[in-house]
Structure formats: structure tokens, C-alpha cells
Design a protein around this motif. Structure first.
Motif, PDB file in Angstrom:
ATOM      1  N   UNK A 141      -8.061   5.473  -4.693  1.00 19.09           N
ATOM      2  CA  UNK A 141      -8.517   5.564  -3.302  1.00 19.09           C
ATOM      3  C   UNK A 141      -7.917   4.470  -2.426  1.00 19.09           C
ATOM      4  N   UNK A 142      -7.330   3.440  -3.045  1.00 19.35           N
ATOM      5  CA  UNK A 142      -6.686   2.354  -2.290  1.00 19.35           C
ATOM      6  C   UNK A 142      -5.241   2.677  -1.927  1.00 19.35           C
ATOM      7  N   UNK A 143      -4.659   3.700  -2.540  1.00 19.90           N
ATOM      8  CA  UNK A 143      -3.235   3.992  -2.364  1.00 19.90           C
ATOM      9  C   UNK A 143      -2.829   4.107  -0.890  1.00 19.90           C
ATOM     10  N   UNK A 144      -3.558   4.857  -0.038  1.00 23.87           N
ATOM     11  CA  UNK A 144      -3.126   4.946   1.369  1.00 23.87           C
ATOM     12  C   UNK A 144      -3.077   3.579   2.071  1.00 23.87           C
ATOM     13  N   UNK A 145      -4.052   2.733   1.796  1.00 25.53           N
ATOM     14  CA  UNK A 145      -4.070   1.406   2.423  1.00 25.53           C
ATOM     15  C   UNK A 145      -2.933   0.535   1.905  1.00 25.53           C
TER      16      UNK A 145
END
Length: 147
Positions: free
Chosen positions: A78-82
């Protein structure tokens, strides 16, 4: 230096970190996080993101998680986009084991993150052995049908 973050259910990540310290000594840019019973997955995601930012020195971060598709892996994903928005180079490797982590800490200053990720995965595979079979039949190659 490539930063390394270990994430697991319970104390596994802390235990592997402690074992690495015992075997190869204290390490910089090397942290662990645990998912504990009742802990909010959103808080874990926030902890992963914040910890990853503190580990990033520009060479990338390897994140090791215990199980593919489980909460530590999903919270990391879930951190990938950031990470992408910040230009951070992060790889997530599942199936964390002590040989993988020792390989990572010992080679992270001499390899690219892509090469290091590949080496760590190979170290994980190479260290899965039937030790007794290796003693009984040391010159015999084993295949999947043997297991």
C-alpha cells in the motif's frame, strides 16, 4: 547504502535482526517492525512508510516480509504509490529468512538494489536443504520427486 527493513507477524523480524547482529555485528540503516495482535493495519502501513523514509539514503530499500499476501506484505504494498511519488527505489521480498538477510547486509554496499534482491532470493532458495539427505547421499542431486 541500501536500507533494510524486516516486517513480520509477531517477533520474527526482531528475532532475525537480533541474530544478524550476533553473526555479523551492529548494522546501520537496518530496522524491524512487527504486526502484533489487534494492531491496526493502517498504523502498520504508516509505520512502514515512515521507517522506509528514514532508511533511504538514495540507494534504495529492501523490505523483507514473512508471508506473501499477508498483512505485512499488503501494508507494504500500500506504500508503493507514495514511494513512487517520492522517487524512492523499494523492493519487497517475501519469505524472509536469516540467510537472505545476512546476504543483504553483507552485500548492500557493493550491489545495486536489483542485483541484491536477486542474490537474496537465491540465498533463500540455496539454504533450503534436506541436511540429512545431503549427508547420506552427498554426491546425489536431489529433485522435486525426492520430497
Amino acid at each position: 547504502m541500501i536500507g533494510i527493513l524486516l516486517i513480520s507477524h509477531g517477533n520474527m523480524a526482531d528475532g532475525i535482526k537480533d541474530s544478524v547482529k550476533m553473526i555479523v555485528g551492529e548494522q546501520d540503516k537496518f530496522e524491524s517492525l512487527s504486526l502484533n495482535p489487534g494492531q491496526d493495519i493502517n498504523q502498520l502501513k504508516t509505520d512502514i512508510f515512515n521507517c522506509s523514509r528514514s532508511l533511504d539514503s538514495g540507494d534504495g530499500i529492501l523490505i523483507f516480509v514473512d508471508l506473501y499476501g499477508a498483512s505485512p506484505c499488503n501494508a507494504s504494498m500500500r506504500c508503493v504509490p507514495e514511494w513512487h511519488d517520492l522517487g524512492m527505489n523499494v523492493r519487497i521480498i517475501t519469505g524472509m529468512s536469516l540467510p537472505m538477510i545476512i546476504n543483504a547486509v553483507c552485500n548492500r554496499e557493493s550491489l545495486t538494489i536489483q542485483a541484491l534482491a536477486k542474490e537474496c532470493i537465491e540465498a533463500g532458495h540455496d539454504n533450503i536443504q534436506d541436511a540429512i539427505a545431503n549427508i547420506i547421499h552427498p554426491n546425489q542431486a536431489h529433485n522435486e520427486d525426492d520430497y
